[in-house]
Design an enzyme around this catalytic site. Structure first.
Site, PDB file in Angstrom:
ATOM      1  N   PRO A 243       1.733   7.801  -0.432  1.00  0.00           N
ATOM      2  CA  PRO A 243       2.507   8.604  -1.389  1.00  0.00           C
ATOM      3  C   PRO A 243       3.958   8.170  -1.571  1.00  0.00           C
ATOM      4  O   PRO A 243       4.677   8.783  -2.342  1.00  0.00           O
ATOM      5  CB  PRO A 243       2.433  10.008  -0.782  1.00  0.00           C
ATOM      6  CG  PRO A 243       2.278   9.770   0.685  1.00  0.00           C
ATOM      7  CD  PRO A 243       1.485   8.518   0.832  1.00  0.00           C
TER       8      PRO A 243
ATOM      9  N   CYS B  71      -1.244   4.179  11.147  1.00  0.00           N
ATOM     10  CA  CYS B  71      -1.077   5.440  11.874  1.00  0.00           C
ATOM     11  C   CYS B  71      -2.290   5.637  12.767  1.00  0.00           C
ATOM     12  O   CYS B  71      -2.707   6.751  13.037  1.00  0.00           O
ATOM     13  CB  CYS B  71      -0.885   6.606  10.916  1.00  0.00           C
ATOM     14  SG  CYS B  71      -2.199   6.741   9.723  1.00  0.00           S
TER      15      CYS B  71
ATOM     16  N   LYS C  55       7.564   5.525   2.561  1.00  0.00           N
ATOM     17  CA  LYS C  55       8.207   4.308   3.071  1.00  0.00           C
ATOM     18  C   LYS C  55       8.816   3.511   1.915  1.00  0.00           C
ATOM     19  O   LYS C  55       9.788   2.792   2.098  1.00  0.00           O
ATOM     20  CB  LYS C  55       7.202   3.482   3.869  1.00  0.00           C
ATOM     21  CG  LYS C  55       6.678   4.253   5.075  1.00  0.00           C
ATOM     22  CD  LYS C  55       5.760   3.455   5.950  1.00  0.00           C
ATOM     23  CE  LYS C  55       5.107   4.338   6.997  1.00  0.00           C
ATOM     24  NZ  LYS C  55       3.874   4.989   6.561  1.00  0.00           N
TER      25      LYS C  55
ATOM     26  N   CYS D 260       0.886  -1.183   0.000  1.00  0.00           N
ATOM     27  CA  CYS D 260       0.000   0.000   0.000  1.00  0.00           C
ATOM     28  C   CYS D 260       0.915   1.222   0.000  1.00  0.00           C
ATOM     29  O   CYS D 260       1.207   1.792   1.039  1.00  0.00           O
ATOM     30  CB  CYS D 260      -0.868  -0.004   1.252  1.00  0.00           C
ATOM     31  SG  CYS D 260      -1.969  -1.399   1.354  1.00  0.00           S
TER      32      CYS D 260
ATOM     33  N   ASP E 197       1.013  -1.309   4.929  1.00  0.00           N
ATOM     34  CA  ASP E 197       0.744  -0.059   5.654  1.00  0.00           C
ATOM     35  C   ASP E 197      -0.580   0.517   5.155  1.00  0.00           C
ATOM     36  O   ASP E 197      -0.623   1.553   4.501  1.00  0.00           O
ATOM     37  CB  ASP E 197       1.912   0.912   5.363  1.00  0.00           C
ATOM     38  CG  ASP E 197       1.778   2.231   6.102  1.00  0.00           C
ATOM     39  OD1 ASP E 197       1.336   2.214   7.257  1.00  0.00           O
ATOM     40  OD2 ASP E 197       2.120   3.276   5.510  1.00  0.00           O
TER      41      ASP E 197
HETATM   42  C1  LIG Z   1      -1.532   4.640   4.724  1.00  0.00           C
HETATM   43  S1  LIG Z   1      -1.432   4.869   3.015  1.00  0.00           S
HETATM   44  C2  LIG Z   1       0.199   4.330   2.691  1.00  0.00           C
HETATM   45  C3  LIG Z   1       1.248   5.321   3.078  1.00  0.00           C
HETATM   46  C4  LIG Z   1       2.582   4.934   2.533  1.00  0.00           C
HETATM   47  N1  LIG Z   1       2.997   3.621   3.023  1.00  0.00           N
HETATM   48  C5  LIG Z   1       3.635   5.955   2.883  1.00  0.00           C
HETATM   49  O1  LIG Z   1       4.273   5.811   3.921  1.00  0.00           O
HETATM   50  O2  LIG Z   1       3.810   6.909   2.144  1.00  0.00           O
HETATM   51  C6  LIG Z   1      -2.368   3.531   2.351  1.00  0.00           C
HETATM   52  C7  LIG Z   1      -2.379   3.456   0.852  1.00  0.00           C
HETATM   53  O3  LIG Z   1      -2.848   2.172   0.476  1.00  0.00           O
HETATM   54  C8  LIG Z   1      -3.599   2.308  -0.714  1.00  0.00           C
HETATM   55  N2  LIG Z   1      -4.423   1.089  -0.863  1.00  0.00           N
HETATM   56  C9  LIG Z   1      -5.594   0.819  -0.272  1.00  0.00           C
HETATM   57  N3  LIG Z   1      -6.030  -0.400  -0.628  1.00  0.00           N
HETATM   58  C10 LIG Z   1      -5.113  -0.931  -1.452  1.00  0.00           C
HETATM   59  C11 LIG Z   1      -5.016  -2.180  -2.149  1.00  0.00           C
HETATM   60  N4  LIG Z   1      -5.942  -3.129  -2.004  1.00  0.00           N
HETATM   61  N5  LIG Z   1      -3.949  -2.379  -2.940  1.00  0.00           N
HETATM   62  C12 LIG Z   1      -3.008  -1.417  -3.059  1.00  0.00           C
HETATM   63  N6  LIG Z   1      -3.050  -0.213  -2.419  1.00  0.00           N
HETATM   64  C13 LIG Z   1      -4.091   0.025  -1.610  1.00  0.00           C
HETATM   65  C14 LIG Z   1      -4.353   3.576  -0.485  1.00  0.00           C
HETATM   66  O4  LIG Z   1      -4.803   4.130  -1.703  1.00  0.00           O
HETATM   67  C15 LIG Z   1      -3.303   4.448   0.203  1.00  0.00           C
HETATM   68  O5  LIG Z   1      -2.608   5.197  -0.740  1.00  0.00           O
END
Ligand SMILES: C[S@@+](CC[C@H](N)C(=O)[O-])C[C@H]1O[C@@H](n2cnc3c(N)ncnc32)[C@H](O)[C@@H]1O
Length: 485
Positions: free
Chosen positions: A258, A360, A261, A255, A326
């Protein structure tokens, strides 16, 4: 919220006879007491340790009948609590009896000052309603004292971000070494190395680095301490090689957007191996791509995809050795509600050794409860909880075996609320690569050599990590898919 029309308290003879309550009165009366009970747990959780239980999980306990109204009332009272406390202090109306039931007093004061016109039957209600003018005057004085005209301004005032929060930047070691970053930043700021997270620098509160050249050119990333602990907890090694094949392996950031990580992982791997960054949301994909570009990392492959639909047998994913999960924090729903969505698994990603699950969120329901619910499945795959940053003092909530391995940061004490769980596959549980789907490219000699390993190893058939276990993580997180950040 299903609330009820006002009815002023009765007086005189009628009062003495204690007439039967109407349904609406009874419902309002019990809603407030249920809300007070939940509020007490929430506030006690705050005092002992943040989020001993999330509001939702408390409200969903079988003892709470009117869940929707109770939940709304608790949330609204909490939102207005700093004002309510100041008003009660200013009005100076509480005697020792009501101080012992202060949560109920908070709830009723919320209803009297900010709520709807609702039935006020009950001793506490009568006591406070008789002092309504004092409460309103105390509120008016508070507004004057704070030089504000509207309640909304007061709410904003009480929610002003903590100005004592230090700023952190993570040095992108793909572009700049830590010492050079220190020299450069110290020209303007007091900077010190963080005592826990490698490559992280701490700056005084209020430093605004948005336009700093090192930020603009991707040499440093503005990233909080807790957030920087996540990729470090996964700890992918530079030049990490497949346990059996001497080929570089991959890390999946499931996930990713942006991408803070993701690029941290790439830096920890010193640009070797591969980071597969997967993101579902098209708009956020662009930000992910920008972050990756800015970092200068060449070892990141970005995929616009639902990672649950990835086929672990596909060559790009078959060498994944570590996974960072995440997902978006939802803050709604309960684990129990979603467990029925767990799906059985069919594929195999046998070589995954490490998984970090992070959020978070400070809510138990999105953290310890999720870990607790997947532990049996994880254990059946040979995974156990491990301790990221053992020197860090704040661990998980004591609601599951192994809670001491979990890592929490506190939004007040640490200025950022985060949760990290690290799963490591026990040695000997990693399925032998001769059983993995992509061993076909090996020489016959190598394949034969590997097939001669112990029968025990060869018999280990691991179910999927992309499938069952991940779905468990995700569906244990309520409303995960609809609440993208
Ligand atoms: C908490 S954010 C991630 C932050 C990121 N790890 C960072 O530190 O910059 C969660 C992300 O997961 C994405 N997401 C949600 N469901 C998903 C899925 N089934 N497959 C891939 N990405 C997904 C969301 O669109 C979002 O951008």
């Amino acid at each position: 919220m299903a609330r009820f029309k006002a009815k002023q308290p009765s007086s005189g003879a009628a009062e003495k006879k204690k007439p039967r309550m109407s349904n609406a009165e009874r419902s309002a009366y019990f809603s407030r007491r249920e809300a007070a009970k939940v509020l007490r747990s929430v506030l006690q959780g705050d005092a002992h340790r943040r989020a001993v239980a999330s509001i939702k999980s408390l409200v969903y306990s079988p003892s709470i009948k009117n869940k929707k109204a109770t939940f709304a009332l608790v949330c609204q009272t909490l939102k207005h609590l700093p004002i309510i406390k100041d008003v009660l202090e200013g009005a100076n109306i509480l005697n020792s009896r009501w101080k012992r039931q202060v949560e109920l007093v908070y709830i009723i004061t919320y209803d009297i000052l900010f709520g709807q016109e609702i039935s006020f039957v009950g001793d506490a209600e009568k006591f406070l309603l008789q002092r309504k003018v004092s409460l309103q005057s105390a509120l008016a004085r508070l507004l004057v004292r704070k030089k504000m005209k509207r309640i909304e301004d007061l709410l904003d005032h009480y929610q002003t971000p903590d100005v004592s929060k230090p700023r952190y930047v993570r040095v992108n070691t793909l572009k700049l070494d830590v010492d050079s970053a220190l020299i450069e930043l110290r020209k303007q700021y007091m900077v010190e190395k963080d005592d826990l997270v490698p490559d992280l620098l701490k700056l005084p509160p209020k430093c605004d680095l948005h336009d700093h050249p090192l930020v603009m050119n991707g040499s440093v990333f503005m990233q909080g301490k807790a957030s920087s602990m996540v990729a470090a907890a996964l700890d992918p090694e530079p030049g990490w090689e497949h346990a059996y094949f001497h080929i570089s392996v991959k890390v999946l950031d499931a996930c990713a957007a942006p991408g803070n990580k993701t690029v941290h992982l790439a830096a920890l791997m010193r640009g070797k191996g591969k980071v597969i960054a997967c993101e579902l949301n098209k708009e956020r994909m662009k930000r992910l791509a920008d972050t990756v570009r800015l970092s200068g990392a060449c070892n990141i492959e970005v995929f616009h995809s639902d990672f649950l639909s990835l086929d672990p047998k596909d060559p790009p994913y078959s060498k994944v050795r570590a996974i960072l999960l995440d997902p978006s924090c939802s803050g709604s729903g309960t684990v129990a509600e979603r467990l029925d969505h767990l799906l059985p698994s069919h594929a195999a990603v046998p070589q995954v050794e490490r998984i970090v699950y992070s959020t978070c969120s400070i809510h138990q329901i999105e953290n310890e409860d999720v870990v607790k619910s997947i532990l049996p499945l994880a254990a059946s795959h040979g995974f156990r909880l491990a301790t990221p940053f053992p020197q860090w003092h704040r661990r998980g909530l004591p609601v599951l075996e192994g809670f001491e391995h979990l890592l929490r940061t506190d939004p007040v004490e640490d200025k950022e609320g985060f949760f990290i769980a690290l799963f490591i596959r026990e040695e000997g549980s990693v399925i032998h690569p001769s059983l993995s789907p992509d061993s076909s490219h090996l020489s016959l000699v190598e394949r034969t050599k590997r097939k001669n390993l112990s029968k025990k190893e060869a018999r280990i058939i691991l179910p999927t990590l992309f499938g069952g276990m991940f779905k468990m993580f995700l569906y244990s997180k309520p409303s995960f898919r609809v609440n993208l950040k």
